[in-house]
Scaffold this active site. Structure first.
Site, short mmCIF file in Angstrom:
data_model
loop_
_atom_site.label_atom_id
_atom_site.label_comp_id
_atom_site.label_asym_id
_atom_site.label_seq_id
_atom_site.Cartn_x
_atom_site.Cartn_y
_atom_site.Cartn_z
N SER A 34 -118.39 -4.37 -14.46
CA SER A 34 -119.13 -4.67 -15.68
C SER A 34 -120.63 -4.59 -15.42
CB SER A 34 -118.70 -6.03 -16.24
OG SER A 34 -119.15 -6.18 -17.57
N ASP A 131 -110.25 -1.67 -23.00
CA ASP A 131 -111.41 -2.54 -22.77
C ASP A 131 -112.08 -2.81 -24.11
OD1 ASP A 131 -113.87 -3.69 -22.09
OD2 ASP A 131 -114.08 -2.46 -20.28
N HIS A 161 -110.74 -5.12 -19.90
CA HIS A 161 -112.08 -5.12 -19.31
C HIS A 161 -112.09 -5.60 -17.87
CE1 HIS A 161 -116.39 -5.23 -19.01
NE2 HIS A 161 -116.37 -6.51 -18.70
#
Length: 187
Positions: A34, A131, A161
């Site tokens: 991320s 995601d 995610h």
């Protein structure tokens, strides 16, 4: 034999040291998830001599800035006036991340998707197509922008995610192991 110990964690970024060829020189395989994936790219840009390879999981390159700029102008002005953005998320108990307006402004100075990304090491990008936080297309954009020719984008059809299912974790570990093997045979 390479050192396979993951020894740091910050903002979803991990790194592991690999000694290549058994000598005293060493380089790092950086793994970032991320926003940690965005940080990973910046580390590789800043210290290319110390980075052997990158593994990005749901890389959120420029995502904070892009998401902020998609807000209505009124909302952007309100955030600027308050000095804080409560960015909604399902990943913590509060239901939001608190980002300062100063952070958003500073992040604008570190966007990477508007020009070629000067990273030439091997790169593996893993992203879940389910995601709901960071679109998988961002990983494709990163792959398109980096200068490296050794880039693979791996899309998991049911991946979320955090890519935290057992099979996702196995994929991540195998991807890092494959890079270690590749780098060890090149040395």
């Amino acid at each position: 034999m390479p050192n396979r110990i993951i020894n740091t964690r910050s903002c979803g970024a991990y790194s592991g040291k690999i000694s290549i060829g058994g000598d005293s020189s060493s380089a790092w395989i950086l793994v970032g998830s991320s926003m940690g994936g965005w940080l990973m790219l910046h580390a590789a840009i800043a210290r290319p001599d110390k980075v052997a390879a990158l593994v990005g999981v749901a890389v959120a390159a420029d995502h904070v800035v892009t998401t902020f700029k998609r807000l209505p102008i009124e909302a952007q002005k309100e955030i600027e006036e308050k000095g804080e953005w409560k960015y909604q998320t399902k990943h913590n108990e509060e239901g939001y991340y608190s980002l300062t307006y100063d952070f958003i402004r500073e992040a604008e100075n570190h966007c990477v998707l508007n020009s070629p990304i000067p990273v030439t090491c091997p790169i593996r990008l893993i992203h879940g197509m389910k995601d709901g936080d960071v679109p998988w297309e961002i990983s494709v954009q990163v792959a398109d922008r980096v200068l490296s020719k050794d880039v693979d984008v791996i899309l998991r059809k049911i991946g979320q995610h955090r890519m935290s299912d057992k099979e996702d974790t196995k994929l991540l570990v195998n991807t890092v192991d494959d890079l270690i093997d590749k780098l060890s045979t090149v040395a």
